[in-house]
Design an enzyme around this catalytic site. Structure first.
Site, PDB file in Angstrom:
ATOM      1  N   TYR A  53       5.595  -3.888 -13.898  1.00 40.39           N
ATOM      2  CA  TYR A  53       7.004  -3.630 -13.678  1.00 40.39           C
ATOM      3  C   TYR A  53       7.513  -2.560 -14.904  1.00 40.39           C
ATOM      4  CZ  TYR A  53       6.595  -8.154 -11.549  1.00 40.39           C
ATOM      5  OH  TYR A  53       6.013  -9.176 -10.397  1.00 40.39           O
TER       6      TYR A  53
ATOM      7  N   HIS B 227      13.281  -3.575  -5.498  1.00 36.97           N
ATOM      8  CA  HIS B 227      11.942  -4.250  -6.075  1.00 36.97           C
ATOM      9  C   HIS B 227      11.452  -3.123  -7.004  1.00 36.97           C
ATOM     10  CE1 HIS B 227      12.098  -7.892  -3.803  1.00 36.97           C
ATOM     11  NE2 HIS B 227      12.271  -7.197  -2.832  1.00 36.97           N
TER      12      HIS B 227
END
EC number: 4.2.1.10
Length: 147
Positions: free
Chosen positions: A23, A101
Site C-alpha cells: 500500500y 484501489h
C-alpha cells in the site's frame, strides 16, 4: 463550485504503516490533504471520511443524495468484496462515483478479485498507489466541470 465526497473504507486509517510493500508509505492524511488542494485549485470543495464501520459509510452515502454532493470517490477497501449494503446505497442515491484501489486487486488473492462496485462505477482506478486517488480526482473534476 461542486462538492466532492471521498470515502475511505476499513483499515485505510493505517496507511503508511500497514503493509507498505503493498500500500505504500503515504498516509491517509497526506492523501486527503493532496485531494483537498487538488479540488480547491479547480474551484471545488472536497469532504473526506474514513470509517472501519460499514454502516457509517452507508449513512454518509445516503446523506449525499440531499447535501449537494456532485461526485463520490470511494476506496471501499475490504468492503469491495463483501458489501452489498454499500453497493445498494450507492445505487440508491444515484450520485456518480469512481472506485479506487491503491493496489491492483486483479493481481492479488482470488477473493480480492471480485468487486461489488465496479459495474456501478463511472470508472475504476487501481494499482497506482496513492496516485490512484489523484488520477480519480482528475477524472471527477473533469466530469463536474463539464456539467
Amino acid at each position: 463550485m461542486a462538492k466532492l465526497l471521498v470515502l475511505h473504507g476499513p483499515n485505510l486509517n493505517l496507511l503508511g504503516t500497514r503493509e507498505p510493500e503493498v500500500y505504500g508509505h503515504t498516509t491517509l492524511a497526506d492523501i486527503d490533504q493532496a485531494l483537498a488542494s487538488q479540488a480547491s485549485a479547480a474551484g471545488h470543495a472536497v469532504e473526506s471520511l474514513q470509517s472501519n464501520a460499514e454502516h457509517v459509510l452507508v449513512d454518509r452515502v445516503q446523506a449525499a443524495r440531499d447535501d449537494g454532493t456532485a461526485f463520490i470517490l470511494i476506496n471501499p477497501a475490504a468492503f469491495t468484496h463483501t458489501s452489498v449494503a454499500l453497493r445498494d446505497a450507492l445505487a440508491a442515491v444515484a450520485v456518480p462515483f469512481i472506485e479506487i484501489h491503491l493496489s491492483n486487486p486483479h493481481t492479488r488473492e482470488p477473493f480480492r478479485q471480485h468487486s461489488y462496485f465496479s459495474d456501478k462505477a463511472v470508472g475504476v482506478v487501481c494499482g497506482f498507489g496513492a496516485d490512484s486517488y489523484r488520477y480519480a480526482m482528475d477524472a471527477a473534476l473533469l466530469r463536474v466541470s463539464a456539467t
